[in-house]
Design an enzyme around this catalytic site. Sequence first.
Site, mmCIF file in Angstrom:
data_model
loop_
_atom_site.group_PDB
_atom_site.id
_atom_site.type_symbol
_atom_site.label_atom_id
_atom_site.label_comp_id
_atom_site.label_asym_id
_atom_site.label_seq_id
_atom_site.Cartn_x
_atom_site.Cartn_y
_atom_site.Cartn_z
ATOM 1 N N ASP A 1 -7.963 -4.272 -0.866
ATOM 2 C CA ASP A 1 -8.514 -4.904 -2.202
ATOM 3 C C ASP A 1 -8.257 -6.245 -2.689
ATOM 4 O O ASP A 1 -8.600 -6.883 -3.425
ATOM 5 C CB ASP A 1 -7.741 -3.799 -3.386
ATOM 6 C CG ASP A 1 -8.434 -2.237 -3.085
ATOM 7 O OD1 ASP A 1 -9.637 -2.285 -3.220
ATOM 8 O OD2 ASP A 1 -7.436 -1.474 -3.361
ATOM 9 N N HIS B 1 0.806 -1.383 -0.081
ATOM 10 C CA HIS B 1 0.030 -0.122 -0.037
ATOM 11 C C HIS B 1 0.864 1.276 -0.031
ATOM 12 O O HIS B 1 1.985 1.113 0.516
ATOM 13 C CB HIS B 1 -0.738 -0.061 1.297
ATOM 14 C CG HIS B 1 -1.906 0.961 1.125
ATOM 15 N ND1 HIS B 1 -1.854 2.425 1.784
ATOM 16 C CD2 HIS B 1 -3.230 1.239 0.740
ATOM 17 C CE1 HIS B 1 -3.011 2.943 1.305
ATOM 18 N NE2 HIS B 1 -3.810 2.200 0.935
#
Length: 446
Positions: free
Chosen positions: A381, A322
């Site tokens: 995700d 991330h």
Amino acid sequence: MNLIQTDMQGYSEMCRKNDCIPEGDYQKYEVKRGLRDLSGQGVVAGLTNISKIVAFRDGKPCDGELWYRGYKIEELVHRYVNNLYGYENLTYLLLFGELPEEAEAGKFISILEEARELPTNFTRDVIMKAPTRDIMNSMTRSILTLASYDEKSQNTDLENVLRQCLQLIAVFPMLAIYGYHAYNHYENLQSMYIHRPDPEASTAGNILRLLRPDSRYTEVEAKALDAALMLHMEHGGGNNSTFTTRVVTSSGSDTYATIAAAMSSLKGPRHGGANIKVMEMMDDLREKVRDQQDDDEIRSYLEKILDKKEFDRKGLIYGMGHAVYSLSDPRERLFKKYVQLLAKAKGREEDLELYMRVEKLAPEAIRDRFRIYKGVSPNVDFYSGFVYDMLGIPRELYTPIFAVARVAGWSAHRIEEIVGQGKIIRPAYRSIMEERQGSGDQTREG
């Protein structure tokens, strides 16, 4: 048209020649490319009281934290674990800065239910007239068209902006689902059915109701989707679409144009489309890995991805890592519980096992290949696309569902920008252009 087509290659080469800035110049002039420094820390562009992301403590990576209005996301999700209206309660929190009492929550939910109505014939005249596979574009067009039905569309007084934001939050599920049904009918030649929202159902429940032919869904399904909405609805002021919201708001633009701009930002594959890439990567893995319980074979496939020899050959294991978090993404940790409950209810335990193998092996492969020791972990995700798949949500709607959640956060940041009455956001770009002398008058006569 032929001139346009034939000249594009030559024009493109001119752009590549004259618009290419050497990578070293960014360091030479101390420009933080992408508004992030070399260590990945974002340039501070403003202040917010809406949310907070924590990835480091005392200069060292730590387990990620996400806070909404002073509350840790874990506390908020657990608070509403048995409440089908978690998303609505947290929308109230983000907009107004306080958690609603039971009576206030009921009133707010009723306001959203009343606002969940499109203008007469809007579905037929706007959404159905130009069906497209790109539901984000369909929604953006609908948002801009809604301005035509609002007599106060350009009014940026706080009360009016609040009304507009609440109405958009309420109708976003309809814009997304109806847009998909139009595409599915006209492009995929499938049956058409348009359900009206149920005033007694939550946002998550209505998404499932509007999407399915029989409008039926289970409580487990609604809770899983509600959790997804809560975890996606806000993520600080620096993410691309929220920053876009604040930039456009600072110019004095109207609510419809501002939210449409945020939609255009979110639809970019670097921002809102990651869960689709995870699903496509997992499809490719299933096709090429013969024994999906063999860790060595899975790891070999993942290493080939990193070597740009498999999947899309971009060297990325999607759903891993991330831009902000390092050791862990708190949203992924929370969401995993709902993933497990839903997988059990749907008989998808084998698929879940494969995801968990990749979750374990991918960080190891990345660390070993790139010598990254600060931490690589799955992000939210990684599992969200799998959950949407188990809920029967088509992939064309994955990013639109993200938008349905995030419009609450966008609205909160638009309001904060208006209340703060800050300056127009206008960062500087340093010019490295070389000045040149003209070569005479070449004005075309005619």
